[in-house]
Design an enzyme around this catalytic site. Structure first.
Site, mmCIF file in Angstrom:
data_model
loop_
_atom_site.group_PDB
_atom_site.id
_atom_site.type_symbol
_atom_site.label_atom_id
_atom_site.label_comp_id
_atom_site.label_asym_id
_atom_site.label_seq_id
_atom_site.Cartn_x
_atom_site.Cartn_y
_atom_site.Cartn_z
ATOM 1 N N GLY A 162 -64.366 39.713 70.478
ATOM 2 C CA GLY A 162 -65.575 39.391 69.942
ATOM 3 C C GLY A 162 -66.367 40.538 69.319
ATOM 4 C CG ASP A 172 -80.504 39.417 75.642
ATOM 5 O OD1 ASP A 172 -81.335 38.466 75.235
ATOM 6 O OD2 ASP A 172 -79.744 40.029 75.090
ATOM 7 C CB SER A 196 -70.027 46.480 70.666
ATOM 8 O OG SER A 196 -70.676 45.331 71.061
ATOM 9 C CB VAL A 197 -65.679 45.940 67.616
ATOM 10 C CG1 VAL A 197 -64.413 44.954 67.478
ATOM 11 C CG2 VAL A 197 -66.440 45.946 66.407
HETATM 12 N N1 LIG Z 1 -65.442 41.593 79.305
HETATM 13 C C1 LIG Z 1 -64.980 40.796 78.367
HETATM 14 N N2 LIG Z 1 -64.182 39.927 78.355
HETATM 15 C C2 LIG Z 1 -64.050 38.918 77.513
HETATM 16 N N3 LIG Z 1 -64.810 38.805 76.303
HETATM 17 C C3 LIG Z 1 -65.762 39.813 76.218
HETATM 18 C C4 LIG Z 1 -65.990 40.788 77.229
HETATM 19 N N4 LIG Z 1 -67.173 41.479 76.897
HETATM 20 C C5 LIG Z 1 -67.799 40.800 75.586
HETATM 21 N N5 LIG Z 1 -66.769 39.981 75.220
HETATM 22 C C6 LIG Z 1 -66.957 38.985 74.227
HETATM 23 O O1 LIG Z 1 -67.388 39.816 73.033
HETATM 24 C C7 LIG Z 1 -68.730 39.281 72.838
HETATM 25 C C8 LIG Z 1 -69.391 40.574 72.347
HETATM 26 O O2 LIG Z 1 -69.799 41.172 73.545
HETATM 27 P P1 LIG Z 1 -70.838 42.543 73.357
HETATM 28 O O3 LIG Z 1 -71.319 42.554 74.815
HETATM 29 O O4 LIG Z 1 -70.390 43.439 72.524
HETATM 30 O O5 LIG Z 1 -72.106 41.749 72.464
HETATM 31 P P2 LIG Z 1 -73.029 40.761 72.809
HETATM 32 O O6 LIG Z 1 -73.959 41.352 73.982
HETATM 33 O O7 LIG Z 1 -72.520 39.480 72.824
HETATM 34 O O8 LIG Z 1 -74.059 41.032 71.741
HETATM 35 P P3 LIG Z 1 -75.572 41.749 71.578
HETATM 36 O O9 LIG Z 1 -75.160 43.193 72.028
HETATM 37 O O10 LIG Z 1 -75.634 41.826 70.028
HETATM 38 O O11 LIG Z 1 -76.250 40.889 72.353
HETATM 39 C C9 LIG Z 1 -69.293 38.492 73.800
HETATM 40 O O12 LIG Z 1 -70.233 37.439 73.528
HETATM 41 C C10 LIG Z 1 -68.044 37.813 74.510
HETATM 42 O O13 LIG Z 1 -67.692 36.693 73.694
#
Ligand SMILES: Nc1ncnc2c1ncn2[C@@H]1O[C@H](COP(=O)(O)OP(=O)(O)OP(=O)(O)O)[C@@H](O)[C@H]1O
Length: 711
Positions: free
Chosen positions: A23, A138, A28-29
């Site tokens: 995701g 959040d 971030s990626v």
């Molecule tokens: N530990 C993890 N295990 C599985 N999937 C994950 C994990 N961390 C993040 N993801 C997936 O990646 C996506 C992006 O996560 P990330 O924390 O980078 O961004 P976000 O918090 O959703 O976005 P933003 O920072 O814009 O609020 C998440 O919505 C989730 O679906």
């Protein structure tokens, strides 16, 4: 897994082979990773530091700090931090169930018992945060990760980018969070405390059991008004079978007044979270709630905490640029749990966009430059229904049906494919300094490589690359280069600096507000045109977008005024004082308020044309997009056929502004439904923008060389 073991990309970060992309967030990626020695599967959140402002870097540090000190089954586990040049990689526990928004999308509204299960775990996680004086700020389904994709999944609170440590009895005063889950006291810019998180919990529970968010609105103002006006929480008629406890908990969490809202203790001990109510826990699950060795008990969540260290406070202050209000609306993801790396929601219904835009044929008079735009499979969501009953909850099922039209059963892999947007192969955009314009230089000639081609590049890419536009350059850079005061004739072209280098709105408040003002002004022209041609309903629909823009500008002003921290309007004013003389933040605020009120009045006038009941509203975004294309075409005609360079510049400039609005600003506005663009659509729009800018540059250089020489 075999793919993963090999590391699909061949990339290694620290001790981990990097697999598929899971995701991405705004900055971030997230990749799947596998430990090279013991094979442990992890999630690697890769953050390019260069893209983070100082404040966001602080937020990141806070996230790391918080995660590092907490070890609890309902808080995402931090494993390691691996630094690389310009990047930080957070190695996190892998949640193969994705996030809760994906779960809701897949399962629709869920039974009370499942909701209870998730709530118990959320309560347990929140208890830990509470014990550590942390407000998350959040909380939303996207930030709640699941260990598996079933009803027994362990839920883990993630994404602490907005979280902050509370001083004892301290009040957080800054705006952050996602509007649909945001407590009204935060929206009101009042002081708020940890109870704000409980509102979000209520909104999440409501959505889990009804499939809808409790409140909605066409804008953040409306959303807020709807919250303030509601006398009683309304449950949809098809949710009559909800248990009394469940309804009671929703009602008590979604109390506007935080004083009247449940306390944390009351929440933790609410009957809905109690396992004693065996009647609504399915047999198959009762007594078997062990997740990762953690037995979830709602009644005393903190008792199950494995280990929490007790550092008293964060070693630094978090300020709140990270909570950038302008970013928040784009986090609304009714339709997709996935987001692009650039803060845009990726709506997974590209293939469902079966209604292509009309071919762009110039009329016969201009048949020489007749051109068909590459807009197949592209259409903004059309015909939104405006429901005049603003209090009705938004309907998630509608969104779901949209998202499933074309891409039922998207596997993570297929999401992955469409999800990453990398610099496409070089697109043949003519250099601005090349000779005289030729028909093939026509701005809307499609140079976009087929989407499939982009996808193939994605899978073979070794690393995500920033969206750098078809040409590998960024929009912002090109606008900047057009910024010189005497750049182009007859336009305010020097103000085209609408976006920063990553397709996000400017982080400078004043610059951002100026850009919003210009968007509003350009779109207002469309409203006038529609009124003149008797298309009042279309005018009204577009007018609502203008209101959302002004609302956003107000929101930025208020937030800056409230935070009074670095990046404030005053400071921004200082930075740009040369360009904007002596404009204080108060003056700007009152100017925006005036504009907003005027626009509200205009909207009210136009609203008279909306018939009562459900009226099928024209899609403002589609109209804006079409208008941009038309402007581009007309500019092409003026430039190429008529030789009217100045007119062409004016038209191109407007077209660019509208397209940039769509690709940068529109998704940050609180609209109902929110606008989301697929990556391919964004790519296409960016290509148009590239082409237009190329023409503008060409005209600019042409004017310089042919204009009178200065001594
Ligand atoms: N530990 C993890 N295990 C599985 N999937 C994950 C994990 N961390 C993040 N993801 C997936 O990646 C996506 C992006 O996560 P990330 O924390 O980078 O961004 P976000 O918090 O959703 O976005 P933003 O920072 O814009 O609020 C998440 O919505 C989730 O679906």
């Amino acid at each position: 897994m075999a793919q993963l073991a090999a590391g699909r990309s061949g990339r290694v970060i620290g001790d981990y082979a990097v697999g598929r992309q899971i995701g991405s967030g705004s900055f971030s990626v997230v990749w799947e990773g596998r430990h090279l020695v013991d094979g442990t599967v992890v999630a690697i959140k890769e953050i390019a530091m260069a893209r983070l402002s100082k404040k966001l870097q602080d937020s990141l540090m806070s996230e790391i700090f918080i995660l590092r000190k907490i070890n609890h089954p309902n808080i995402i586990r931090f494993i390691d931090m691996i630094e690389a040049p310009g990047k930080i990689n957070l190695v996190l526990e892998y949640c193969k169930g994705g996030d809760l928004s994906m779960f809701i999308q897949r399962h629709g509204k869920i039974p009370d018992a499942t909701a209870k299960h998730f709530m118990q775990q959320l309560a347990a996680g929140l208890q830990v945060l509470r014990d550590n004086n942390i407000i998350h700020r959040d909380l939303k389904p996207q930030n709640l990760l699941l260990s598996t994709d079933d009803n027994d999944a362990a839920l883990k609170i993630a994404d602490f980018g907005f979280a902050r440590s509370l001083q004892p009895r301290g009040l957080a005063e800054t705006l952050c969070g996602s509007p649909l889950y945001m407590a009204p006291e935060i929206m009101q810019l009042q002081k708020y405390d940890a109870k704000a998180d409980l509102w979000s919990v209520g909104a999440i529970l409501f959505q889990l059991v009804t499939g809808r968010t409790p409140f909605t609105g066409n804008s953040q103002v409306q959303l807020f008004q709807n919250i303030m006006r509601s006398t009683e929480l309304q449950f949809p008629v098809d949710c009559r079978d909800l248990t009394t406890d469940c309804k009671d908990l929703c009602q008590k969490l979604l109390r506007r007044n935080p004083v009247e809202r449940l306390t944390f203790e009351e929440f933790f001990h609410h009957p809905f979270l109690s396992d004693r109510q065996s009647y609504d826990v399915p047999r198959s699950r009762s007594g078997s709630r062990t997740m990762d060795g953690f037995h979830s008990s709602g009644s005393s969540p903190s008792g199950k905490m494995e280990e929490v260290s007790h550092d008293d406070s964060l070693p630094f202050f978090l300020d709140d640029d990270s909570s950038e209000p302008e970013g928040s609306p784009s986090y609304i993801k009714h339709t997709s749990p996935m987001k692009s790396s650039y803060g845009f929601s990726v709506e997974r219904r590209e293939a469902a966009a079966s209604s292509p835009l009309k071919n762009m044929e110039l009329n016969s008079r201009y048949s020489r430059v007749s051109h068909r735009a590459d807009t197949n499979n592209f259409k903004f969501e059309s015909h939104r229904l405006i429901d005049r009953n603003q209090f009705k909850p938004s309907s998630l099922p509608d969104s779901r049906s949209l998202s499933t039209q074309g891409r039922v059963g998207d596997t993570p892999d297929s999401i992955d494919q469409d999800y990453v947007l990398i610099s496409g192969p070089s697109v043949d955009i003519p250099s601005s300094s090349s000779g005289s314009p030729k028909l093939f230089n026509y701005p809307f000639k499609s140079h976009s490589p087929p989407v499939e081609f982009i996808k193939r590049n994605v899978t073979s890419s070794t690393a995500p690359m920033p969206i750098a536009g078809a040409t590998g350059r960024n929009i912002g850079g090109r606008f900047e280069s057009l910024e010189s005061p005497n750049s182009l004739p007859g336009t305010s072209h020097g103000s085209l600096n609408l976006v920063d280098a990553f397709e996000q709105p400017s982080t400078h408040s004043l610059t951002r507000i100026r850009s919003l003002q210009k968007c509003a002004a350009t779109i207002a022209e469309l409203v006038r045109e529609r009124i003149d041609s008797g298309k009042q309903l279309e005018a009204f629909s577009i007018q609502l977008v203008i209101l959302a823009i002004w609302n956003q500008a107000l929101h930025i002003c208020h937030t800056q005024a409230a935070s009074g921290v670095e990046g404030s309007l005053r400071q921004d004013s200082n930075r740009v004082r040369r360009n904007i003389s002596q404009e204080g933040s108060e003056k700007i605020l009152s100017q925006i308020q005036r504009e907003f009120v005027q626009e509200v009045e205009r909207a009210e006038d136009l609203a008279k044309f909306v018939e009562s009941g459900n009226t099928k509203m024209p899609d403002a975004m589609e109209i804006i997009f079409q208008a941009a294309l038309t402007l581009g075409i007309r500019g092409g005609v003026d430039e190429v056929v008529m030789g009217e360079a100045e007119n062409a510049v004016t038209l191109y400039t407007k077209a660019v502004r509208l397209l940039v609005f769509l690709v940068v600003e529109a998704q940050t506005l609180i609209l109902n439904p929110p606008l989301t663009l697929t990556n391919s659509v964004r790519y296409r729009i960016r290509t148009y923008i590239d082409n237009l800018i190329s023409r503008l540059k060409h005209l600019q250089s042409h004017k310089r060389t042919s204009g009178p020489q200065k001594p």
